[in-house]
Design an enzyme around this catalytic site. Structure first.
Site, PDB file in Angstrom:
ATOM      1  N   CYS A 195      29.822  40.166  55.189  1.00  0.00           N
ATOM      2  CA  CYS A 195      30.463  41.421  54.802  1.00  0.00           C
ATOM      3  C   CYS A 195      29.671  42.603  55.357  1.00  0.00           C
ATOM      4  O   CYS A 195      28.450  42.593  55.335  1.00  0.00           O
ATOM      5  CB  CYS A 195      30.566  41.517  53.279  1.00  0.00           C
ATOM      6  SG  CYS A 195      31.594  40.219  52.565  1.00  0.00           S
ATOM      7  N   HIS A 250      33.064  37.221  45.230  1.00  0.00           N
ATOM      8  CA  HIS A 250      31.810  37.915  44.957  1.00  0.00           C
ATOM      9  C   HIS A 250      30.676  36.901  44.825  1.00  0.00           C
ATOM     10  O   HIS A 250      30.905  35.723  44.552  1.00  0.00           O
ATOM     11  CB  HIS A 250      31.932  38.759  43.689  1.00  0.00           C
ATOM     12  CG  HIS A 250      32.844  39.936  43.861  1.00  0.00           C
ATOM     13  ND1 HIS A 250      33.067  40.855  42.875  1.00  0.00           N
ATOM     14  CD2 HIS A 250      33.574  40.340  44.932  1.00  0.00           C
ATOM     15  CE1 HIS A 250      33.901  41.789  43.330  1.00  0.00           C
ATOM     16  NE2 HIS A 250      34.226  41.484  44.569  1.00  0.00           N
ATOM     17  N   GLU A 252      28.310  36.357  42.595  1.00  0.00           N
ATOM     18  CA  GLU A 252      28.132  35.656  41.324  1.00  0.00           C
ATOM     19  C   GLU A 252      29.242  34.631  41.099  1.00  0.00           C
ATOM     20  O   GLU A 252      29.002  33.558  40.542  1.00  0.00           O
ATOM     21  CB  GLU A 252      28.009  36.638  40.160  1.00  0.00           C
ATOM     22  CG  GLU A 252      29.189  37.569  39.948  1.00  0.00           C
ATOM     23  CD  GLU A 252      29.148  38.843  40.767  1.00  0.00           C
ATOM     24  OE1 GLU A 252      29.416  39.901  40.201  1.00  0.00           O
ATOM     25  OE2 GLU A 252      28.874  38.782  41.979  1.00  0.00           O
ATOM     26  N   CYS A 264      31.267  43.331  38.776  1.00  0.00           N
ATOM     27  CA  CYS A 264      32.532  43.997  38.482  1.00  0.00           C
ATOM     28  C   CYS A 264      33.096  43.400  37.191  1.00  0.00           C
ATOM     29  O   CYS A 264      32.575  42.404  36.680  1.00  0.00           O
ATOM     30  CB  CYS A 264      33.518  43.789  39.635  1.00  0.00           C
ATOM     31  SG  CYS A 264      34.155  42.092  39.786  1.00  0.00           S
ATOM     32  N   TYR A 269      26.851  48.780  40.450  1.00  0.00           N
ATOM     33  CA  TYR A 269      28.174  48.766  41.069  1.00  0.00           C
ATOM     34  C   TYR A 269      28.838  50.084  40.699  1.00  0.00           C
ATOM     35  O   TYR A 269      28.462  50.714  39.698  1.00  0.00           O
ATOM     36  CB  TYR A 269      28.958  47.556  40.524  1.00  0.00           C
ATOM     37  CG  TYR A 269      30.338  47.370  41.095  1.00  0.00           C
ATOM     38  CD1 TYR A 269      30.526  47.164  42.456  1.00  0.00           C
ATOM     39  CD2 TYR A 269      31.460  47.396  40.269  1.00  0.00           C
ATOM     40  CE1 TYR A 269      31.796  46.978  42.979  1.00  0.00           C
ATOM     41  CE2 TYR A 269      32.734  47.204  40.779  1.00  0.00           C
ATOM     42  CZ  TYR A 269      32.895  47.005  42.141  1.00  0.00           C
ATOM     43  OH  TYR A 269      34.156  46.824  42.654  1.00  0.00           O
TER      44      TYR A 269
END
Length: 143
Positions: free
Chosen positions: A26, A70, A72, A98, A119
């Protein structure tokens, strides 16, 4: 374990998570995660596309593709496919979760979350606090 010794371990695990984040393809955000239980790393993850998909996380306009997992979530899913359990574990993550991932963290039985940077939305942290997960932010990893 004494507080100072625990903080040393926390920083070390977060540094490993930061190294792990560098494996992400990413461009906008690279996030790494480690799950530790009984002083043993039982899982790791970084944000990226699902297995079998092209590596780039962003579309032509530079937006993150909706199906990117993500860090996690990847770490929790890796545990789900093993003989380990996240029950009572600590999640180390380079960026706070998130709200979607917060639900996974709570349901997985993770009892402690140690993170580095915030975040953009702290709804996930508020949810985890309400769920009784111990939260700790460590901003400086290299001291």
């Amino acid at each position: 374990m004494q507080k100072t010794k625990q903080k040393k371990y926390d920083k070390a695990y977060l540094r490993i998570a930061r190294e792990w984040s560098k494996l992400s393809h990413c461009k906008r955000k690279q996030v790494g995660a480690l799950i530790v239980k009984d002083r043993m790393i039982i899982s790791d993850g970084y944000n990226g596309t699902p297995t079998g998909f092209e590596n780039p996380c962003e579309d032509e306009e530079g937006y993150t593709k909706w199906y990117v997992l993500h860090a996690e979530a990847n770490a929790i899913l890796k545990v789900a496919g093993s003989t380990q359990s996240c029950e009572g574990a600590t999640l180390y993550i380079t960026m706070s979760p998130c709200k979607e991932c917060s639900k996974l963290i709570h349901q997985a039985g993770i009892k402690r979350l140690v993170y580095n940077i915030d975040y953009k939305d702290n709804a996930g942290l508020k949810f985890l606090k309400k769920a009784g997960v111990e939260l700790q932010q460590i901003d400086h990893l290299d001291d």
